[in-house]
Design a protein around this motif. Structure first.
Motif: not given
Length: 191
Positions: A18, A46, A95-97, A100, A116
């Motif tokens: 990011q 992610p 930063s994100e799973r 899921e 994704r």
């Protein structure tokens, strides 16, 4: 570039997340990346991978599938091994799973999951808690182009999926360090 993750130019490897890109090639950490990730402002990166760390790696199919060396493969993990997916996700700080539960993905699922699959090439997309009713969506998803591994966990195996078993893995292994060592091994292999 259209995705986050690992990008190569000549013999140099850059990691884009990011916050931008950094060179992972030994001794060149300050080198600015010639690449820019564009068109992803609405879908954040992610992963937050740590600096590569030398050391021996665990050569195991499940570890390789969950590590930063992604080939866009399709895997299946049986529901009784779901805890291993959560545990091995520690190799890829996020930063994100990256793991899921499918019921958390809003409908239409394919439209939400498709972008994704091509978001990065340095972290898997792992969907768990699948039910037989999710089979059609998962078959459709499995046919889409992807940069990252797609790992599904449920009672029904997709025809093209390779089954992964955690047999022989140590639950108490330092999995965050393993992710950094896997990244180092990937860099050495590419050099």
């Amino acid at each position: 570039m259209s995705h986050y993750g690992l990008h190569r130019q000549d013999n140099l490897i850059f990691l884009h997340e990011q916050g931008g890109g950094r060179c992972l090639s030994p001794g060149l950490a300050g080198l600015e990346s010639p690449f820019r990730v564009q068109g992803r402002h609405w879908l954040p990166c992610p992963h937050r991978l740590g600096p590569p760390e030398p050391g021996p790696i665990v050569e195991h199919p499940l570890v390789r599938a969950m590590g930063p060396d992604q080939a866009g493969s399709l895997f299946h993990v049986r529901p009784e091994h779901i805890s291993w997916l959560w545990r091995l996700a520690e190799m890829t700080p996020a930063s994100e799973r990256i793991v899921e539960p499918i019921w958390t993905v809003k409908r239409p699922r394919i439209r939400r999951l498709e972008p994704r699959l091509a978001l990065t090439n340095a972290a898997p997309l792992v969907l768990v808690d699948l039910a037989p009713a999710d089979l059609v969506d998962m078959e459709t998803l499995a046919q889409l182009p992807r940069l990252r591994n797609l790992i599904v966990c449920g009672p029904i195996k997709l025809a093209a999926a390779t089954v992964l078993e955690p047999e022989g893995l140590d639950w108490n292994h330092d999995w965050p360090a393993e992710g950094r060592r896997q990244l180092h091994h990937l860099i050495r292999k590419e050099a």
